[in-house]
Structure formats: structure tokens, C-alpha cells
Design an enzyme around this catalytic site. Structure first.
Site, PDB file in Angstrom:
ATOM      1  N   HIS A   1       0.831  -1.218   0.000  1.00  0.00           N
ATOM      2  CA  HIS A   1       0.000   0.000   0.000  1.00  0.00           C
ATOM      3  C   HIS A   1       0.865   1.268   0.000  1.00  0.00           C
ATOM      4  O   HIS A   1       0.429   2.310   0.509  1.00  0.00           O
ATOM      5  CB  HIS A   1      -0.943   0.046   1.218  1.00  0.00           C
ATOM      6  CG  HIS A   1      -1.696  -1.213   1.467  1.00  0.00           C
ATOM      7  ND1 HIS A   1      -2.982  -1.424   1.027  1.00  0.00           N
ATOM      8  CD2 HIS A   1      -1.330  -2.349   2.119  1.00  0.00           C
ATOM      9  CE1 HIS A   1      -3.383  -2.632   1.402  1.00  0.00           C
ATOM     10  NE2 HIS A   1      -2.393  -3.224   2.056  1.00  0.00           N
TER      11      HIS A   1
ATOM     12  N   SER B   1      14.884  19.666 -17.967  1.00  0.00           N
ATOM     13  CA  SER B   1      13.708  20.479 -18.236  1.00  0.00           C
ATOM     14  C   SER B   1      14.135  21.717 -19.005  1.00  0.00           C
ATOM     15  O   SER B   1      15.206  22.274 -18.760  1.00  0.00           O
ATOM     16  CB  SER B   1      13.059  20.888 -16.905  1.00  0.00           C
ATOM     17  OG  SER B   1      12.288  22.058 -17.083  1.00  0.00           O
TER      18      SER B   1
ATOM     19  N   LYS C   1      16.260  20.443 -12.928  1.00  0.00           N
ATOM     20  CA  LYS C   1      15.552  19.166 -13.087  1.00  0.00           C
ATOM     21  C   LYS C   1      16.385  18.077 -13.767  1.00  0.00           C
ATOM     22  O   LYS C   1      17.172  18.342 -14.661  1.00  0.00           O
ATOM     23  CB  LYS C   1      14.271  19.378 -13.908  1.00  0.00           C
ATOM     24  CG  LYS C   1      13.150  20.070 -13.165  1.00  0.00           C
ATOM     25  CD  LYS C   1      12.645  19.312 -11.944  1.00  0.00           C
ATOM     26  CE  LYS C   1      11.827  18.097 -12.302  1.00  0.00           C
ATOM     27  NZ  LYS C   1      10.538  18.421 -12.905  1.00  0.00           N
TER      28      LYS C   1
ATOM     29  N   GLU D   1       9.603   6.728 -17.421  1.00  0.00           N
ATOM     30  CA  GLU D   1       8.243   7.227 -17.658  1.00  0.00           C
ATOM     31  C   GLU D   1       7.736   6.769 -19.030  1.00  0.00           C
ATOM     32  O   GLU D   1       6.555   6.454 -19.198  1.00  0.00           O
ATOM     33  CB  GLU D   1       8.219   8.754 -17.564  1.00  0.00           C
ATOM     34  CG  GLU D   1       8.478   9.247 -16.145  1.00  0.00           C
ATOM     35  CD  GLU D   1       8.792  10.730 -16.119  1.00  0.00           C
ATOM     36  OE1 GLU D   1       7.926  11.530 -16.502  1.00  0.00           O
ATOM     37  OE2 GLU D   1       9.919  11.088 -15.729  1.00  0.00           O
TER      38      GLU D   1
END
Ligand code: ARG
Length: 469
Positions: free
Chosen positions: A156, A277, A283, A290
Site C-alpha cells: 500500500h 527540463s 531538473k 516514464e
């Protein structure tokens, strides 16, 4: 331009319809399989007495020339090249004259395309198989590099119990092992020859289909011509295999994406697999992971699309079946990227044991504390209750579980003694899980040995990835 089926038509086909109907833009990538199938078919109908030895030789020479043109990127598409089968035959006729027209005797594009597709699937799946084994190899090496690093295991997304990092890595090895088994299963069922089924009813020629199958390296021949020209099970199975493999990759990627955030900081994805980025100079994004997660959506979409295409079809060949190719090609192309990229991510992954250790808290040892009481004779349910009270007491007092004084413990259960301090070790907690399949040192060592042995055997399961061509 002449159509393969022009005889009974008087009017021309609408230009838009021509484009709508054409599959050459995407099925031209089947040229090798199409020509390979035709070479074997020429030999088969020569043996059946349909072609003389000279005709067969002329046709085969011509086909090899067409193949060479494709290989050299010199094949020139003509208007009317409806699909790869039409294009090859058109060019063959230009090269060797009217004798080219004998090649298609007894054959239909229906059994031809089904054969091409299986040959293509076989070749591509063997490549994907080797890539998948490379990924498993990378997982084993990563597990071996960080055998004893302990980190929080989650359920969880809540801290649950300490586990070895190597145990987490190996958890994916086994999922990919099942993917490999499914792939081999798909390859075995695709290993059946449809050619010789004609359009739907079979061939009136004395073609020895078993000999034709062995010429093309198929293990068996299809038993029913109507089934053979309709059957796209191997495509559906390949997409289903790909979808489940992609789901596994996506799940692993999700763990690593979370773990590479500043909040976790358990791992660092190498620069080679990250991007920056355009706006925020600081970043460093795990785009590789992803995209692995993201592309899973399109793979699942293609599986769904194909099943929907198939579900309403009446018997035998229907043009809808032309819609099987683009999803298959796209999925095979996608996996040819996602699996090697995932491999690269694992090979270059930086593991940060100190960050993992910092995330281990005493609460994750609550089960071990209950086990401690069980070892002193308390039934597990009561032990669970006692430790639960200890957790609440520690929370109220704003200390860690190990911060409770012995008197406080004894206020909850007089079974607790000073030896309880030994329980407060995450390494010990992990190592207690020594039964097979657990995260203890011996169990993981055993698991690694089994994984290694399986990887060695699976390297030889499909005859060396031999190319059909
Ligand atoms: N391009 C077609 C396909 O991909 C080849 C088979 C055509 N057969 C036919 N009867 N029109 O399915």
C-alpha cells in the site's frame, strides 16, 4: 498498372479507394518473408509437377533478384502495388516475363499472407526473446552487485518490512521468466504452416505440405484450410505476451520513478537515461522509465484493438484481417526499444544504500517483536495486540519503538526481557526470512542460483534464434 484480380473488372477503382485498400506502405516490411515463402512454394509446385525445373529455376532466380532490390533499397514502388504480394509478383514479371504468372498457381494471398506473418513473427519474436534474456541478465548482475543492501519493503506504499534490494530486483526476474515462457509458448504455436490452404478450401495441386513446411522450417502443417486462413491467434498471443511484459516493465518503472525522487532518494537513474527540463535548470527527470510506463498504454491498446477486429469476423478470410499488421509491427518495434532501454537503466542504476537505511524505522520491526513474544510462548494474536499497544505508547510518547524503556514493555507484557534489544536490527529481520522464497541471506543466495541456472537453460530453449532467412 495491372491488378492481380483485374480480369472480371471493367471500371477502374476510385483513387481514394485505391489508397484505402493498399497495405504496401506498411506490409512492405514483409518482403523477406514473402519472397522466402515464394521460393519454397516454387520448389513445392515444381515437385508437384506444376512447374518444370527450368521454370522453377527462372522464378527462383527472379525472386532472388527482387529480394536483392529490396535489400539494397532499390525496389521501385509502382502505382498499383497494392500489397507486398502484388508488388513482388509485379516486379518478378517485369524481370522474367510471363512465366512469373505460374508462381501463384494453387496459392491465394490468403494463405500467403498468413504464412508471411508467421515467418515474420518467428524472426522478430526470437530477437525480442534475446533482448528479454539480456534484461534478465542485467537484473541478476544488479542483484549480485547489491546482494545485502536492505531497504523498506512496501505494501500500500506504506513501510511494511525490511527486504533486500537484491530480493526486489529478483522479483522482476521471475515475472520476466514467466514472460519468457509465454513467449516460447507463442513461438511454438506459431510454428505451423498455413501455405497450401489456398483461398479457403485447400489446394487441388499435389503439393506435399509437410515437405513445404520443413523447407520453411515449420514444425507442423495446419489441419484445416478454413481455420488456416482465418487464424490470427499467434498475433493475438504475441500482443498479449507483449502487453503483460509491458505491464511488468511499467510496474518496475513506477517503483524506480518513485525511488529516484528526492523524497525517497533510494536510486539515481544515470544521466544516460535521464533528461532535463527546458524551464527548470535543476531538473533531472527519469524519462526513460516514464516512457516505459507510458508506452504500455499503446501496447495494451493494440491488443484490445486486434481482439475487437477479430471478434465479429465471419469464417475464413475477410479484409479486416489486413488490420492485424500495423498493431503487430508497432508492438514489436516498441518492445525492441523498451526492453533494451530498461536493460540499460538497470545496468547503470546507482543504488544508494545509505538513503535506504535512513528510511528504515522501528515500526517495520513490529512483526519481529510479535514473533519475539511468540517465541516466549504467547499466541500470535495476543502478541500482535501487545506490540500494537507498544506502537501506540511509543507514538504517544513521541519516541521510536526501540526508545521504550524495559519497564514500559513489561507494563504491557511480562514476557519482555532485556534480550528484546536484539530484535531492533533490520538486517536480522530480513535474515530471519530464511525459508525458500524469502528475503533472508541464504534464501536469496539460493534464489540467485536458481535464477542463474534457469537463465542458462533458457538460452538454448529456442534453437539459437536461428534466422529463417
Ligand atoms: N494485404 C492483404 C492482407 O494483409 C493480403 C491478403 C489479401 N487477400 C485478399 N483476398 N484480398 O490481409
Amino acid at each position: 498498372m495491372t491488378k492481380l484480380w483485374g480480369g472480371r473488372f471493367s471500371g477502374g477503382v476510385d483513387a481514394l479507394m485505391e489508397r484505402f485498400n493498399a497495405s504496401f506502405p506498411f506490409d512492405r516490411r514483409l518482403y523477406r518473408e514473402d519472397i522466402e515463402g515464394s521460393l519454397a512454394y516454387a520448389r513445392a509446385i515444381e515437385r508437384a509437377g506444376v512447374l518444370t525445373a527450368a521454370e522453377s529455376a527462372a522464378i527462383q532466380d527472379g525472386l532472388r533478384q527482387v529480394l536483392a532490390e529490396f535489400e539494397a533499397g532499390a525496389f521501385v514502388e509502382q502505382p498499383g502495388d497494392e500489397d507486398i504480394h502484388t508488388a513482388v509478383e509485379r516486379r518478378l514479371r517485369e524481370l522474367i516475363g510471363p512465366v512469373a504468372g505460374k508462381l501463384h498457381t494453387g496459392r491465394s494471398r490468403n494463405d500467403q499472407v498468413a504464412t508471411d506473418l508467421r515467418l515474420y513473427l518467428r524472426r522478430e519474436l526470437r530477437l525480442r526473446r534475446a533482448e528479454l534474456r539480456g534484461l534478465q541478465e542485467a537484473a541478476l548482475a544488479l542483484a549480485e552487485r547489491h546482494l545485502d543492501v536492505v531497504l523498506p519493503g512496501y505494501t500500500h506504499v506504506q513501510r511494511a518490512q525490511p527486504v533486500r534490494f537484491s530480493h526486489w530486483v529478483l522479483s522482476w526476474f521471475w515475472a520476466w521468466h514467466r514472460d519468457l515462457e509465454r513467449l516460447d509458448d507463442c513461438l511454438a504455436r506459431a510454428d505451423v504452416l498455413p501455405l497450401g490452404s489456398g483461398a479457403l478450401a485447400g489446394t487441388p495441386l499435389a503439393v506435399d505440405r509437410v515437405a513445404l513446411a520443413s523447407d520453411l522450417g515449420f514444425a507442423a502443417v495446419s489441419e484445416n484450410s478454413m481455420d488456416a486462413v482465418r487464424d490470427r491467434d499467434c498475433v493475438a498471443e504475441a500482443l498479449s505476451w507483449a502487453a503483460l511484459l509491458s505491464v511488468h516493465l511499467s510496474q518496475m518503472a513506477e517503483d524506480l520513478i518513485m525511488w529516484s525522487s528526492a523524497e525517497f532518494g533510494f536510486v539515481r537513474v544515470a544521466d544516460a537515461y535521464s533528461t532535463g527540463s527546458s524551464l527548470m535548470p535543476q531538473k533531472r527527470n527519469p524519462d526513460s522509465l516514464e516512457l516505459i510506463r507510458g508506452k504500455t498504454g499503446r501496447v495494451i491498446g493494440h491488443l484490445t484493438g486486434l481482439l475487437v477486429t477479430l471478434k465479429g469476423l465471419p469464417s475464413t478470410y475477410n479484409k479486416d484481417l489486413q488490420e492485424d499488421k500495423e498493431p503487430l509491427f508497432d508492438v514489436l518495434d516498441t518492445l525492441a526499444l523498451t526492453v533494451p532501454v530498461a536493460t540499460g537503466v538497470l545496468e547503470t542504476l546507482q543504488v544508494r544504500p545509505e538513503r535506504m537505511a535512513a528510511a528504515l524505522d522501528d515500526g517495520m520491526l513490529a512483526t519481529d517483536l510479535a514473533d519475539y513474544l511468540v517465541a516466549k510462548g504467547l499466541p500470535f494474536r495476543q502478541a500482535h495486540e501487545v506490540v500494537g499497544q507498544a506502537v501506540r505508547l511509543a507514538e504517544d510518547r513521541g519516541v521510536a519503538l526501540s526508545g521504550l524503556a524495559l519497564e514500559e514493555w513489561r507494563g504491557l507484557s511480562d514476557l519482555v526481557d532485556s534480550d528484546v534489544s536484539a530484535v531492533f536490527s533490520h538486517k536480522r529481520s530480513a535474515d530471519r526470512r530464511r525459508a525458500r522464497g524469502g528475503t533472508g541471506a541464504e534464501a536469496v543466495g539460493e534464489q540467485l542460483r536458481r535464477a542463474r541456472a534457469i537463465l542458462e537453460v533458457s538460452g538454448t530453449a529456442v534453437e539459437g534464434g536461428q534466422d529463417a532467412g
